[in-house]
Structures are given as structure tokens and as C-alpha cells.
Design a protein around this motif. Structure first.
Motif, PDB file in Angstrom:
ATOM      1  N   VAL A 149     -23.886  62.495  41.017  1.00  0.00           N
ATOM      2  CA  VAL A 149     -23.787  62.597  39.566  1.00  0.00           C
ATOM      3  C   VAL A 149     -22.326  62.369  39.185  1.00  0.00           C
ATOM      4  O   VAL A 149     -21.415  62.707  39.948  1.00  0.00           O
ATOM      5  CB  VAL A 149     -24.289  63.977  39.072  1.00  0.00           C
ATOM      6  CG1 VAL A 149     -23.449  65.108  39.642  1.00  0.00           C
ATOM      7  CG2 VAL A 149     -24.306  64.040  37.554  1.00  0.00           C
ATOM      8  N   PHE A 150     -22.107  61.772  38.018  1.00  0.00           N
ATOM      9  CA  PHE A 150     -20.725  61.555  37.588  1.00  0.00           C
ATOM     10  C   PHE A 150     -20.620  61.654  36.070  1.00  0.00           C
ATOM     11  O   PHE A 150     -21.609  61.525  35.337  1.00  0.00           O
ATOM     12  CB  PHE A 150     -20.205  60.192  38.065  1.00  0.00           C
ATOM     13  CG  PHE A 150     -20.831  59.005  37.384  1.00  0.00           C
ATOM     14  CD1 PHE A 150     -20.274  58.469  36.228  1.00  0.00           C
ATOM     15  CD2 PHE A 150     -21.976  58.415  37.902  1.00  0.00           C
ATOM     16  CE1 PHE A 150     -20.854  57.376  35.603  1.00  0.00           C
ATOM     17  CE2 PHE A 150     -22.565  57.318  37.286  1.00  0.00           C
ATOM     18  CZ  PHE A 150     -22.001  56.798  36.126  1.00  0.00           C
ATOM     19  N   CYS A 151     -19.407  61.896  35.618  1.00  0.00           N
ATOM     20  CA  CYS A 151     -19.091  61.863  34.194  1.00  0.00           C
ATOM     21  C   CYS A 151     -17.623  61.492  34.049  1.00  0.00           C
ATOM     22  O   CYS A 151     -16.888  61.398  35.039  1.00  0.00           O
ATOM     23  CB  CYS A 151     -19.389  63.204  33.520  1.00  0.00           C
ATOM     24  SG  CYS A 151     -18.237  64.519  33.971  1.00  0.00           S
ATOM     25  N   LEU A 152     -17.192  61.291  32.827  1.00  0.00           N
ATOM     26  CA  LEU A 152     -15.796  60.962  32.545  1.00  0.00           C
ATOM     27  C   LEU A 152     -15.059  62.215  32.093  1.00  0.00           C
ATOM     28  O   LEU A 152     -15.591  63.009  31.308  1.00  0.00           O
ATOM     29  CB  LEU A 152     -15.710  59.900  31.449  1.00  0.00           C
ATOM     30  CG  LEU A 152     -15.946  58.456  31.891  1.00  0.00           C
ATOM     31  CD1 LEU A 152     -16.158  57.572  30.677  1.00  0.00           C
ATOM     32  CD2 LEU A 152     -14.766  57.953  32.697  1.00  0.00           C
ATOM     33  N   THR A 153     -13.831  62.373  32.570  1.00  0.00           N
ATOM     34  CA  THR A 153     -13.045  63.549  32.199  1.00  0.00           C
ATOM     35  C   THR A 153     -11.612  63.146  31.856  1.00  0.00           C
ATOM     36  O   THR A 153     -11.146  62.064  32.220  1.00  0.00           O
ATOM     37  CB  THR A 153     -12.987  64.582  33.346  1.00  0.00           C
ATOM     38  OG1 THR A 153     -12.228  64.034  34.438  1.00  0.00           O
ATOM     39  CG2 THR A 153     -14.372  64.958  33.823  1.00  0.00           C
ATOM     40  N   LYS A 164      -4.590  61.412  33.184  1.00  0.00           N
ATOM     41  CA  LYS A 164      -5.252  60.116  33.095  1.00  0.00           C
ATOM     42  C   LYS A 164      -6.758  60.341  33.079  1.00  0.00           C
ATOM     43  O   LYS A 164      -7.244  61.383  33.546  1.00  0.00           O
ATOM     44  CB  LYS A 164      -4.862  59.216  34.267  1.00  0.00           C
ATOM     45  CG  LYS A 164      -5.266  59.743  35.629  1.00  0.00           C
ATOM     46  CD  LYS A 164      -4.815  58.819  36.750  1.00  0.00           C
ATOM     47  CE  LYS A 164      -3.323  58.761  36.868  1.00  0.00           C
ATOM     48  NZ  LYS A 164      -2.863  57.960  38.028  1.00  0.00           N
ATOM     49  N   PRO A 165      -7.521  59.398  32.549  1.00  0.00           N
ATOM     50  CA  PRO A 165      -8.975  59.542  32.596  1.00  0.00           C
ATOM     51  C   PRO A 165      -9.472  59.422  34.029  1.00  0.00           C
ATOM     52  O   PRO A 165      -8.975  58.602  34.805  1.00  0.00           O
ATOM     53  CB  PRO A 165      -9.478  58.382  31.728  1.00  0.00           C
ATOM     54  CG  PRO A 165      -8.368  57.382  31.748  1.00  0.00           C
ATOM     55  CD  PRO A 165      -7.104  58.169  31.859  1.00  0.00           C
ATOM     56  N   ARG A 166     -10.441  60.253  34.356  1.00  0.00           N
ATOM     57  CA  ARG A 166     -11.000  60.251  35.705  1.00  0.00           C
ATOM     58  C   ARG A 166     -12.527  60.219  35.652  1.00  0.00           C
ATOM     59  O   ARG A 166     -13.131  60.832  34.778  1.00  0.00           O
ATOM     60  CB  ARG A 166     -10.547  61.491  36.486  1.00  0.00           C
ATOM     61  CG  ARG A 166      -9.081  61.484  36.882  1.00  0.00           C
ATOM     62  CD  ARG A 166      -8.699  62.784  37.571  1.00  0.00           C
ATOM     63  NE  ARG A 166      -7.380  62.709  38.191  1.00  0.00           N
ATOM     64  CZ  ARG A 166      -6.242  62.941  37.561  1.00  0.00           C
ATOM     65  NH1 ARG A 166      -6.258  63.288  36.282  1.00  0.00           N
ATOM     66  NH2 ARG A 166      -5.084  62.846  38.191  1.00  0.00           N
ATOM     67  N   ILE A 167     -13.096  59.528  36.613  1.00  0.00           N
ATOM     68  CA  ILE A 167     -14.539  59.567  36.834  1.00  0.00           C
ATOM     69  C   ILE A 167     -14.757  60.560  37.968  1.00  0.00           C
ATOM     70  O   ILE A 167     -14.303  60.325  39.092  1.00  0.00           O
ATOM     71  CB  ILE A 167     -15.084  58.190  37.251  1.00  0.00           C
ATOM     72  CG1 ILE A 167     -14.634  57.102  36.275  1.00  0.00           C
ATOM     73  CG2 ILE A 167     -16.601  58.227  37.380  1.00  0.00           C
ATOM     74  CD1 ILE A 167     -14.644  55.709  36.884  1.00  0.00           C
ATOM     75  N   LEU A 168     -15.409  61.665  37.687  1.00  0.00           N
ATOM     76  CA  LEU A 168     -15.655  62.657  38.732  1.00  0.00           C
ATOM     77  C   LEU A 168     -17.027  62.399  39.337  1.00  0.00           C
ATOM     78  O   LEU A 168     -18.048  62.479  38.651  1.00  0.00           O
ATOM     79  CB  LEU A 168     -15.578  64.074  38.169  1.00  0.00           C
ATOM     80  CG  LEU A 168     -14.248  64.489  37.532  1.00  0.00           C
ATOM     81  CD1 LEU A 168     -14.203  66.004  37.359  1.00  0.00           C
ATOM     82  CD2 LEU A 168     -13.052  64.005  38.331  1.00  0.00           C
ATOM     83  N   LEU A 169     -17.034  62.087  40.623  1.00  0.00           N
ATOM     84  CA  LEU A 169     -18.253  61.771  41.369  1.00  0.00           C
ATOM     85  C   LEU A 169     -18.536  62.912  42.339  1.00  0.00           C
ATOM     86  O   LEU A 169     -17.678  63.267  43.154  1.00  0.00           O
ATOM     87  CB  LEU A 169     -18.057  60.456  42.129  1.00  0.00           C
ATOM     88  CG  LEU A 169     -19.225  59.949  42.977  1.00  0.00           C
ATOM     89  CD1 LEU A 169     -20.396  59.538  42.089  1.00  0.00           C
ATOM     90  CD2 LEU A 169     -18.775  58.776  43.850  1.00  0.00           C
ATOM     91  N   ILE A 170     -19.744  63.489  42.236  1.00  0.00           N
ATOM     92  CA  ILE A 170     -20.078  64.665  43.044  1.00  0.00           C
ATOM     93  C   ILE A 170     -21.507  64.543  43.561  1.00  0.00           C
ATOM     94  O   ILE A 170     -22.411  64.119  42.825  1.00  0.00           O
ATOM     95  CB  ILE A 170     -19.959  65.972  42.222  1.00  0.00           C
ATOM     96  CG1 ILE A 170     -18.635  66.026  41.451  1.00  0.00           C
ATOM     97  CG2 ILE A 170     -20.087  67.185  43.122  1.00  0.00           C
ATOM     98  CD1 ILE A 170     -18.498  67.237  40.550  1.00  0.00           C
ATOM     99  N   ASP A 171     -21.706  64.929  44.807  1.00  0.00           N
ATOM    100  CA  ASP A 171     -23.053  65.037  45.365  1.00  0.00           C
ATOM    101  C   ASP A 171     -23.883  65.921  44.430  1.00  0.00           C
ATOM    102  O   ASP A 171     -23.500  67.058  44.131  1.00  0.00           O
ATOM    103  CB  ASP A 171     -22.966  65.656  46.762  1.00  0.00           C
ATOM    104  CG  ASP A 171     -24.316  65.852  47.409  1.00  0.00           C
ATOM    105  OD1 ASP A 171     -25.052  66.762  46.965  1.00  0.00           O
ATOM    106  OD2 ASP A 171     -24.638  65.129  48.355  1.00  0.00           O
TER     107      ASP A 171
END
Length: 219
Positions: A149-153, A164-171
Motif C-alpha cells: 500500500v502507498f500514499c503521498l506524504t 520533500k514529498p515522499r511516496i511511502l510504500l509499505i507491505d
């Protein structure tokens, strides 16, 4: 004689246009330099976007340090925002969300009717990173597959060196099971910010699922 006068008049008429163009380019360059200097001082690097893999390891047995899980952060890529999102309107939407995040919290929020387009653009960038595994799976090779799952932070905490903007990608399974309270074992105290962000993500995931997207990755 008249030809010479006509040429001179044409040249004199053309000079202001040339000067205007040169001054315009120079002003644009100066504005760009000022923006870059301002961003450097604030440590706000909003023209790039980073894909961050968040590795969660829950602890099932009690520990002496009382930690309930561990968290490691790994960068998978950092790219120019314009290369990830080529649509200028989409870039503007993300930049506006970053400004709102300074007051509202790190998970970037978008109107539901726009969210899918933004996140799907990100999904394509992530999928490209794992193209080899996808092709291996399609050819019948041995792979491991998991849902993420991912979202923008946009985390804007004093603990961080840069913003900076980050895409957090997590199991996905570990994201949902991430303890909502308790100490988390970290590689750096600065990563405490990420613990708070992930717990906020859990709340947002339940209340605003359109801010998230899921994909199956194969390796």
C-alpha cells in the motif's frame, strides 16, 4: 539612401524587442536562482519526489527494551517531480497539497475525483521498478509476491534534515498490523517522525481510502 534609412529604422525597431527578450530571460534566471536559494535555506526540496520503502517487523514476544516493532527506511528512487508527473495541473495539485500538509498533517489530501489519477501515475512509476519480477512471474519463473500500500506524504518536522514529498510504500499486511502505540525500534531518532506518520496513515486509510492505492509486487 532611403534603403539605408529603412534598414536603420528596422534595426532601431528590433533592438527593444531583443533587449526585452534578453531581460526576460535574465529575470527568469534570477527568479530561478532566488527560488533555489530560498528552498536551500528552508531545506524544502519540493521539485523532487522520493519513493521510500518502510520495512516493518512486528515483535510478537516481549522484549527488554519494550519495543513492539522495528522500522527501517530505504530509498528506492528519487526523481524530479516533473518526470514522475508530467501533467502540470497534477504537479500544481500536489504542490498545493504539500502547502496544506504543513498545517493539516503529513498525509497529502486530494479531492476524491482527482486522487485516482495522481496515485495511478505513482503506481506506474513503482511498477516500473519491479518490471523484472513481473515478467519473470508471467514466464512461469519462481517469484515472491506481496501486496503493498502507498500514499503521498510531506513530513515537515524539525527533526528532519530536509523536506520533500515522499511516496511511502509499505507491505499491506504489516502496515495494517503496525502497533498503534508503544515504542518502535529505529535506526535513528529522526525516524520517530515516520512512526507518527504511519500511525496517521492507518487512521486515514480507514476514513479516507481514496488517498491510498495498493499493488501486488513480484520479485
Amino acid at each position: 539612401m532611403f534603403f539605408g534609412v529603412d534598414v536603420l529604422a528596422a534595426v532601431l525597431d528590433f533592438i527593444p524587442k531583443i533587449l526585452g527578450a534578453v531581460l526576460g530571460v535574465f529575470a527568469g534566471w534570477m527568479w530561478g536562482q532566488w527560488q533555489a536559494g530560498s528552498a536551500w535555506k528552508k531545506r524544502e526540496f519540493n521539485n523532487s519526489i522520493l519513493l521510500s520503502l518502510n520495512i516493518i517487523e512486528p515483535f510478537t514476544e516481549p522484549r527488554e527494551d519494550k519495543a513492539v516493532a522495528s522500522l527501517k527506511l530505504r530509498t528506492l528512487f528519487e526523481r524530479d517531480l516533473r518526470h514522475v508527473m508530467r501533467n502540470t495541473a497534477m504537479q500544481s495539485e500536489v504542490r498545493a497539497a504539500m502547502e496544506r500538509a504543513k498545517a493539516e498533517g503529513p498525509v497529502l489530501s486530494f479531492p476524491e475525483e482527482d486522487s485516482w489519477y495522481i496515485l495511478n501515475t505513482i503506481l506506474n512509476q513503482i511498477a516500473e521498478q519491479f518490471a523484472a519480477g513481473t515478467m519473470r512471474d508471467d514466464m512461469g519463473g519462481e517469484v515472491q509476491k506481496r501486496w503493498y500500500v502507498f500514499c503521498l506524504t510531506y513530513e515537515h518536522s524539525e527533526l528532519m534534515h530536509q523536506f520533500k514529498p515522499r511516496i511511502l510504500l509499505i507491505d499491506k499486511e504489516r502496515f495494517l498490523a503496525f502497533p498503534k502505540e508503544g515504542e518502535v525500534l529505529l535506526e535513528s531518532y529522526k525516524h520517530e517522525v515516520r512512526v507518527d506518520t504511519i500511525r496517521l496513515m492507518q487512521e486515514k486509510y480507514e476514513k479516507h481510502p481514496h488517498l491510498f492505492m495498493e499493488l501486488e509486487l513480484a520479485l
